[in-house]
Design an enzyme around this catalytic site. Structure first.
Site, PDB file in Angstrom:
ATOM      1  N   LYS A  62       4.123   1.945   5.125  1.00 32.27           N
ATOM      2  CA  LYS A  62       2.991   2.832   4.820  1.00 32.27           C
ATOM      3  C   LYS A  62       1.884   2.685   5.856  1.00 32.27           C
ATOM      4  O   LYS A  62       1.341   3.675   6.352  1.00 32.27           O
ATOM      5  CB  LYS A  62       2.444   2.511   3.423  1.00 32.27           C
ATOM      6  CG  LYS A  62       3.380   2.886   2.292  1.00 32.27           C
ATOM      7  CD  LYS A  62       2.812   2.394   0.963  1.00 32.27           C
ATOM      8  CE  LYS A  62       3.753   2.658  -0.188  1.00 32.27           C
ATOM      9  NZ  LYS A  62       3.182   2.182  -1.470  1.00 32.27           N
TER      10      LYS A  62
ATOM     11  N   ALA B 289      -0.319  -1.020   1.156  1.00 30.29           N
ATOM     12  CA  ALA B 289       0.037  -1.941   0.076  1.00 30.29           C
ATOM     13  C   ALA B 289       1.135  -1.339  -0.784  1.00 30.29           C
ATOM     14  O   ALA B 289       1.246  -0.116  -0.906  1.00 30.29           O
ATOM     15  CB  ALA B 289      -1.189  -2.256  -0.783  1.00 30.29           C
ATOM     16  N   ASP B 290       1.925  -2.211  -1.368  1.00 32.43           N
ATOM     17  CA  ASP B 290       2.952  -1.771  -2.303  1.00 32.43           C
ATOM     18  C   ASP B 290       3.160  -2.873  -3.336  1.00 32.43           C
ATOM     19  O   ASP B 290       3.286  -4.045  -2.977  1.00 32.43           O
ATOM     20  CB  ASP B 290       4.278  -1.489  -1.596  1.00 32.43           C
ATOM     21  CG  ASP B 290       5.253  -0.793  -2.519  1.00 32.43           C
ATOM     22  OD1 ASP B 290       5.078   0.428  -2.746  1.00 32.43           O
ATOM     23  OD2 ASP B 290       6.164  -1.458  -3.045  1.00 32.43           O
ATOM     24  N   THR B 291       3.164  -2.489  -4.602  1.00 34.25           N
ATOM     25  CA  THR B 291       3.328  -3.451  -5.685  1.00 34.25           C
ATOM     26  C   THR B 291       4.661  -3.214  -6.388  1.00 34.25           C
ATOM     27  O   THR B 291       4.990  -2.083  -6.719  1.00 34.25           O
ATOM     28  CB  THR B 291       2.167  -3.322  -6.698  1.00 34.25           C
ATOM     29  OG1 THR B 291       0.934  -3.557  -6.010  1.00 34.25           O
ATOM     30  CG2 THR B 291       2.314  -4.331  -7.831  1.00 34.25           C
TER      31      THR B 291
ATOM     32  N   GLY C 295       2.835  -6.425  -1.639  1.00 31.15           N
ATOM     33  CA  GLY C 295       2.868  -6.570  -0.194  1.00 31.15           C
ATOM     34  C   GLY C 295       1.644  -5.879   0.371  1.00 31.15           C
ATOM     35  O   GLY C 295       1.260  -4.811  -0.108  1.00 31.15           O
TER      36      GLY C 295
END
Length: 187
Positions: free
Chosen positions: A51, A67-69, A104
């Site tokens: 991203k 960000a990625d959850t 992340g």
């Protein structure tokens, strides 16, 4: 602030959390999330980096935060539910159990790129069917990994170990550290 900060996300939760740290603009990423058999931690980091780099390619003079959850339960990544029935199923699985929430985070710009992962262990109360149905009927779980939001005001979470803001979607303390490492912000 030396460079413009861009958040590569449309998440209202991430926007709110980042707004408490630094001025920024939002530019949702067109990065296509495709899980290639990676573990949860690696998936969160790869998606966050993808991203950030996709937006950085469009705005090369900026500093971009991606960000990625993901929610991981017994080795399986639980993404956003496709529909209310899947949300009910996920909440039943998490009921009375402990799972991991991993976010992340990638901060990238000319001369700096770093990707980290932050993990928080979350334990749910045993959930009754009435509570699960009421929560799912509210519509709140449908846009969240693991079919829940710790901040939604429903009595789901018995306890957590680690960062609360990580579970919401952006580990604020760790993001501050990344900004300091990049030499961009003092926050």
């Amino acid at each position: 602030m030396k460079r413009q900060l861009i958040l590569a996300s449309a998440s209202p939760r991430r926007r709110k959390l980042l707004g408490g740290i630094a001025p920024f603009r939002t530019e949702p990423s067109a990065f296509e999330e495709r899980s290639g058999g990676l573990f949860a931690r690696e998936t969160a980091m790869a998606f966050a980096r993808g991203k950030a780099l996709e937006v950085l390619a469009r705005f090369p003079e900026a500093l971009v935060l991606g960000a990625d959850t993901v929610v991981s339960f017994r080795g399986e990544i639980l993404g956003k539910p496709k529909d209310p029935a899947e949300a009910v199923s996920v909440l039943r699985r998490l009921s009375g159990n402990t799972h991991a929430v991993i976010t992340g985070v990638c901060l990238a710009g000319k001369g700096f790129e770093k990707t980290i992962a932050v993990e928080t262990k979350v334990t749910f109360y045993p959930l009754g069917e009435e509570l699960i149905q009421r929560y799912v009927n509210s519509g709140l779980p449908l846009d969240k990994a693991g079919a829940y939001g710790i901040q939604d005001g429903y009595p789901l979470v018995e306890r957590y170990e680690g960062s609360y803001t990580n579970v919401v979607g952006l580990p604020v303390d760790e993001v501050r550290t990344l900004f300091k490492e990049a030499g961009e912000y003092e926050c």
